[in-house]
Design a protein around this motif. Structure first.
Motif, PDB file in Angstrom:
ATOM      1  N   ALA A 168       0.827  -1.207   0.000  1.00 48.20           N
ATOM      2  CA  ALA A 168       0.000   0.000   0.000  1.00 48.20           C
ATOM      3  C   ALA A 168       0.866   1.263   0.000  1.00 48.20           C
ATOM      4  CB  ALA A 168      -0.927  -0.008   1.206  1.00 48.20           C
ATOM      5  N   ALA A 169       1.914   1.279   0.796  1.00 45.38           N
ATOM      6  CA  ALA A 169       2.797   2.445   0.847  1.00 45.38           C
ATOM      7  C   ALA A 169       3.555   2.614  -0.467  1.00 45.38           C
ATOM      8  CB  ALA A 169       3.765   2.311   2.008  1.00 45.38           C
ATOM      9  N   LEU A 170       3.970   1.526  -1.078  1.00 46.82           N
ATOM     10  CA  LEU A 170       4.653   1.586  -2.366  1.00 46.82           C
ATOM     11  C   LEU A 170       3.706   2.089  -3.447  1.00 46.82           C
ATOM     12  CD1 LEU A 170       7.156   0.957  -4.147  1.00 46.82           C
ATOM     13  CD2 LEU A 170       6.249  -1.356  -4.384  1.00 46.82           C
ATOM     14  N   SER A 171       2.444   1.675  -3.382  1.00 47.95           N
ATOM     15  CA  SER A 171       1.458   2.072  -4.390  1.00 47.95           C
ATOM     16  C   SER A 171       1.159   3.565  -4.349  1.00 47.95           C
ATOM     17  CB  SER A 171       0.153   1.298  -4.185  1.00 47.95           C
ATOM     18  OG  SER A 171       0.372  -0.075  -4.354  1.00 47.95           O
ATOM     19  N   GLN A 172       1.220   4.162  -3.176  1.00 53.08           N
ATOM     20  CA  GLN A 172       0.900   5.587  -3.054  1.00 53.08           C
ATOM     21  C   GLN A 172       1.877   6.454  -3.831  1.00 53.08           C
ATOM     22  OE1 GLN A 172       0.712   6.407   1.117  1.00 53.08           O
ATOM     23  NE2 GLN A 172      -1.241   5.347   1.372  1.00 53.08           N
ATOM     24  N   ASN A 173       3.169   6.174  -3.739  1.00 48.18           N
ATOM     25  CA  ASN A 173       4.158   6.979  -4.451  1.00 48.18           C
ATOM     26  C   ASN A 173       5.418   6.148  -4.677  1.00 48.18           C
ATOM     27  OD1 ASN A 173       5.652   8.970  -5.613  1.00 48.18           O
ATOM     28  ND2 ASN A 173       5.449  10.420  -3.937  1.00 48.18           N
ATOM     29  N   PRO A 174       5.476   5.419  -5.797  1.00 51.46           N
ATOM     30  CA  PRO A 174       6.634   4.563  -6.045  1.00 51.46           C
ATOM     31  C   PRO A 174       7.955   5.329  -6.135  1.00 51.46           C
ATOM     32  CG  PRO A 174       4.846   4.011  -7.547  1.00 51.46           C
ATOM     33  CD  PRO A 174       4.448   5.250  -6.822  1.00 51.46           C
ATOM     34  N   LEU A 183       0.557  -2.650  -8.776  1.00 56.17           N
ATOM     35  CA  LEU A 183       0.376  -1.852  -7.571  1.00 56.17           C
ATOM     36  C   LEU A 183      -1.100  -1.565  -7.387  1.00 56.17           C
ATOM     37  CD1 LEU A 183       3.313   0.702  -7.851  1.00 56.17           C
ATOM     38  CD2 LEU A 183       3.258  -1.473  -6.649  1.00 56.17           C
ATOM     39  N   GLN A 184      -1.500  -1.373  -6.154  1.00 60.48           N
ATOM     40  CA  GLN A 184      -2.895  -1.088  -5.855  1.00 60.48           C
ATOM     41  C   GLN A 184      -3.236   0.321  -6.324  1.00 60.48           C
ATOM     42  OE1 GLN A 184      -2.896  -1.572  -1.642  1.00 60.48           O
ATOM     43  NE2 GLN A 184      -2.889  -3.798  -1.743  1.00 60.48           N
ATOM     44  N   SER A 185      -4.451   0.478  -6.845  1.00 63.67           N
ATOM     45  CA  SER A 185      -4.894   1.803  -7.276  1.00 63.67           C
ATOM     46  C   SER A 185      -5.776   2.420  -6.198  1.00 63.67           C
ATOM     47  CB  SER A 185      -5.658   1.697  -8.591  1.00 63.67           C
ATOM     48  OG  SER A 185      -6.780   0.855  -8.412  1.00 63.67           O
ATOM     49  N   GLY A 186      -6.000   3.721  -6.329  1.00 61.44           N
ATOM     50  CA  GLY A 186      -6.788   4.432  -5.329  1.00 61.44           C
ATOM     51  C   GLY A 186      -8.260   4.061  -5.380  1.00 61.44           C
ATOM     52  N   GLY A 242      -4.561  -0.516 -11.777  1.00 63.78           N
ATOM     53  CA  GLY A 242      -3.321  -0.285 -11.050  1.00 63.78           C
ATOM     54  C   GLY A 242      -2.136  -0.171 -11.992  1.00 63.78           C
ATOM     55  N   VAL A 243      -1.050   0.369 -11.493  1.00 66.73           N
ATOM     56  CA  VAL A 243       0.165   0.550 -12.279  1.00 66.73           C
ATOM     57  C   VAL A 243       1.004  -0.722 -12.192  1.00 66.73           C
ATOM     58  CG1 VAL A 243       2.283   1.918 -12.446  1.00 66.73           C
ATOM     59  CG2 VAL A 243       0.145   3.013 -11.765  1.00 66.73           C
ATOM     60  N   SER A 244       1.537  -1.167 -13.334  1.00 62.80           N
ATOM     61  CA  SER A 244       2.430  -2.322 -13.282  1.00 62.80           C
ATOM     62  C   SER A 244       3.797  -1.832 -12.827  1.00 62.80           C
ATOM     63  CB  SER A 244       2.500  -3.026 -14.632  1.00 62.80           C
ATOM     64  OG  SER A 244       2.912  -2.139 -15.631  1.00 62.80           O
ATOM     65  N   PHE A 245       4.439  -2.629 -11.974  1.00 68.91           N
ATOM     66  CA  PHE A 245       5.683  -2.242 -11.330  1.00 68.91           C
ATOM     67  C   PHE A 245       6.716  -3.333 -11.563  1.00 68.91           C
ATOM     68  CE2 PHE A 245       8.410  -1.645  -7.552  1.00 68.91           C
ATOM     69  CZ  PHE A 245       8.681  -0.286  -7.680  1.00 68.91           C
ATOM     70  N   PRO A 246       7.915  -2.990 -12.060  1.00 68.82           N
ATOM     71  CA  PRO A 246       8.922  -4.016 -12.352  1.00 68.82           C
ATOM     72  C   PRO A 246       9.656  -4.495 -11.098  1.00 68.82           C
ATOM     73  CG  PRO A 246       9.726  -1.864 -13.003  1.00 68.82           C
ATOM     74  CD  PRO A 246       8.323  -1.662 -12.515  1.00 68.82           C
TER      75      PRO A 246
END
Length: 168
Positions: A55-61, A89-92, A98-102
């Motif tokens: 959740a914290a990573l999703s807020q601002n990678p 990543l989880q979306s709001g 959600g955003v895909s994260f490598p």
């Protein structure tokens, strides 16, 4: 013919040469001890308060760069090669995708031939680093990302270097 006293002179020269070699070895030993004392390794202690979750990573990678991440359960979207895969990543809101994260596997995990496939649920632990075009290019050159999947690496500001991974 040998002159009288020449035997005594060669003995003295041999003793002086042995003493000089011994002195040189003693100086070399003391010099090496001084170098070892000057170059002591420094271990960096991690602060316990810097661990983040999904959740914290999703807020601002991008703001998570340099922080340690411990994600209990996250689904793998797609594998891009033998060393990189994408998680979502989880979306709001529920309407937004959600955003895909490598995620890059550490060299130890790659050496153990760790395989991750789309649809797997994994537990991840690692550190977040900045991501740019040159790093993306290095992933492809090193074989962590397959040539055909190079365009699938998302244009995000950071990535997770996974030190440990458990497939659930």
């Amino acid at each position: 013919m040998t002159e009288k006293g020449s035997t005594g002179l060669s003995t003295v020269l041999i003793i002086i040469a042995v003493a000089m070699v011994g002195g040189f070895l003693l100086w070399l030993y003391r010099s090496s001890q001084a170098i070892e004392e000057e170059v002591a390794p420094v271990m960096v202690e991690e602060e316990a308060g810097e661990k983040l979750d999904l959740a914290a990573l999703s807020q601002n990678p991008a703001a998570s760069v340099g922080k340690t991440i411990d994600i209990d359960r996250v689904a793998v979207l797609q594998s891009l090669g033998r060393g990189v895969f994408l998680v979502q990543l989880q979306s709001g809101t529920a309407e937004e995708a959600g955003v895909s994260f490598p995620v890059l596997l550490s060299p130890d995990l790659i050496a153990r031939n760790t395989q991750v496939y789309g649809g797997d649920v994994v537990r991840l632990f690692g550190r977040v680093y900045s991501l740019n075009d040159s790093i993306r290019g290095q992933w492809v050159e090193a074989g962590a990302v397959a040539q055909g999947s190079a365009g699938d690496i998302p244009a995000v500001a950071s990535f997770l270097l996974a030190d440990s991974l458990d497939v659930r």
